[in-house]
Design a protein around this motif. Structure first.
Motif, short mmCIF file in Angstrom:
data_model
loop_
_atom_site.label_atom_id
_atom_site.label_comp_id
_atom_site.label_asym_id
_atom_site.label_seq_id
_atom_site.Cartn_x
_atom_site.Cartn_y
_atom_site.Cartn_z
N UNK A 200 0.91 -1.45 0.10
CA UNK A 200 -0.13 0.15 0.03
C UNK A 200 0.93 1.27 0.00
N UNK A 201 1.95 1.22 0.84
CA UNK A 201 2.56 2.31 0.82
C UNK A 201 3.34 2.49 -0.34
N UNK A 202 3.82 1.55 -0.97
CA UNK A 202 4.49 1.60 -2.58
C UNK A 202 3.71 2.38 -3.36
N UNK A 203 2.08 1.63 -3.55
CA UNK A 203 1.28 2.06 -4.27
C UNK A 203 0.87 3.56 -4.09
N UNK A 204 0.70 4.03 -2.75
CA UNK A 204 0.33 5.22 -2.49
C UNK A 204 1.35 6.07 -2.98
N UNK A 205 2.66 5.98 -2.70
CA UNK A 205 3.79 6.44 -3.23
C UNK A 205 3.71 6.75 -4.78
N UNK A 206 3.30 5.82 -5.60
CA UNK A 206 3.39 5.98 -7.04
C UNK A 206 2.16 6.80 -7.38
N UNK A 207 1.31 7.06 -6.49
CA UNK A 207 0.01 7.71 -7.10
C UNK A 207 0.63 9.23 -6.78
N UNK A 208 1.15 9.29 -5.36
CA UNK A 208 1.72 10.90 -5.18
C UNK A 208 2.54 11.24 -6.37
N UNK A 209 3.40 10.42 -6.52
CA UNK A 209 4.09 10.88 -8.02
C UNK A 209 3.38 11.25 -9.16
N UNK A 210 2.33 10.70 -9.50
CA UNK A 210 1.55 10.77 -10.58
C UNK A 210 0.59 11.94 -10.28
N UNK A 211 0.44 12.36 -9.09
CA UNK A 211 -0.42 13.40 -8.58
C UNK A 211 -1.88 12.91 -8.58
N UNK A 212 -2.03 11.72 -8.45
CA UNK A 212 -3.64 10.90 -8.13
C UNK A 212 -3.89 10.86 -6.81
N UNK A 213 -2.98 11.14 -5.77
CA UNK A 213 -3.29 10.69 -4.57
C UNK A 213 -4.62 11.35 -3.77
N UNK A 214 -4.90 12.67 -4.08
CA UNK A 214 -5.85 13.20 -3.79
C UNK A 214 -7.14 12.67 -4.03
N UNK A 215 -7.35 12.18 -5.61
CA UNK A 215 -8.20 11.64 -6.08
C UNK A 215 -8.65 10.18 -5.51
N UNK A 216 -7.53 9.21 -5.30
CA UNK A 216 -7.59 8.17 -4.66
C UNK A 216 -8.18 8.26 -3.26
N UNK A 217 -7.82 9.20 -2.54
CA UNK A 217 -8.36 9.30 -1.26
C UNK A 217 -9.86 9.53 -1.06
N UNK A 218 -10.00 10.33 -2.26
CA UNK A 218 -11.56 10.90 -2.01
C UNK A 218 -12.45 9.57 -2.62
N UNK A 219 -12.21 8.75 -3.62
CA UNK A 219 -12.36 7.66 -3.54
C UNK A 219 -12.68 6.60 -2.63
N UNK A 220 -11.74 6.49 -1.99
CA UNK A 220 -11.75 5.56 -0.76
C UNK A 220 -12.71 6.00 0.23
N UNK A 221 -12.65 7.31 0.40
CA UNK A 221 -13.58 7.68 1.60
C UNK A 221 -14.94 7.65 0.95
N UNK A 222 -15.10 7.84 -0.29
CA UNK A 222 -16.71 7.96 -0.68
C UNK A 222 -16.91 6.49 -0.83
#
Ligand SMILES: [Zn+2]
Length: 191
Positions: free
Chosen positions: A104-126
């Motif tokens: 998960x740490x690796x996956x979230x790190x890669x999302x942060x690099x691609x600037x997709x982390x915020x979107x990911x958290x929003x989906x997770x919360x939703x």
């Protein structure tokens, strides 16, 4: 056999459903009627033909819990990287993400690099909110359809309803409200 009653917590749950506060507390008073038995989190008791317990503040049958337990079973190895899952962090993470904490740490790190982390958290919360809404809906439908004609009002007074609880109306209302709340969450995810 104990009588089941539509309780103050049910009223609060219904209100939370209306206002969209899916994670809101249903109040300090858990409301498992005083003159019956006081059940608290983790208690297991027989009522009718079913065995009940209270988990996360929700009264539910044991068979439902067994299903949840099976779903949260964690295998020995992470399905993604194959490493043995043993850390304290793996268990809660596996339950949600079906992979180990490192993955998960690796996956979230890669999302942060691609600037997709915020979107990911929003989906997770939703998605968590949608899960809560589904749980709340089935809880309420269960409560309405097993309730008898008595009702404990906000101030703790037991009211007897002439003709009983209008199950059909409540069932319809619960379904409508859940649908509206789910649509709100879905809209938030897609915004
Ligand atoms: Zn892994």
């Amino acid at each position: 056999m104990l009588k089941k009653e539509f309780k103050r917590t049910d009223v609060n749950r219904m209100r939370n459903l209306i206002t969209g506060k899916t994670n809101a507390s249903t109040g300090a008073q858990t409301g498992y009627s005083k003159k019956e038995e006081n059940h608290k989190e983790g208690d297991v008791w027989k009522e009718g033909r079913k065995t009940w317990t209270i988990k996360n503040g929700i009264k539910q049958t044991i068979s439902k819990l067994d299903k949840i337990r099976k779903e949260s079973f964690m295998p020995l190895c992470c399905p993604k990287c194959g490493n043995i899952m043993k850390s304290q962090l793996d268990k809660p993470n596996y339950r949600i993400h079906k992979k180990c904490h490192d993955c998960i740490i690796k996956f979230e790190g890669s999302l942060k690099n691609k600037g997709l982390y915020k979107e990911y958290i929003k989906n997770l919360k939703g998605n968590n909110a949608l899960t809560s809404l589904n749980e709340m809906e089935s809880y309420l439908l269960d409560a309405v359809n097993t309730s008898n004609s008595s009702f404990i009002s906000e101030d703790g007074v037991v009211e007897r309803w002439v003709g009983g609880l209008d199950k059909e109306k409540y069932t319809k209302d619960i379904k409508t409200l859940t649908k509206q709340a789910k649509e709100r969450v879905k809209k938030e995810i897609n915004d």
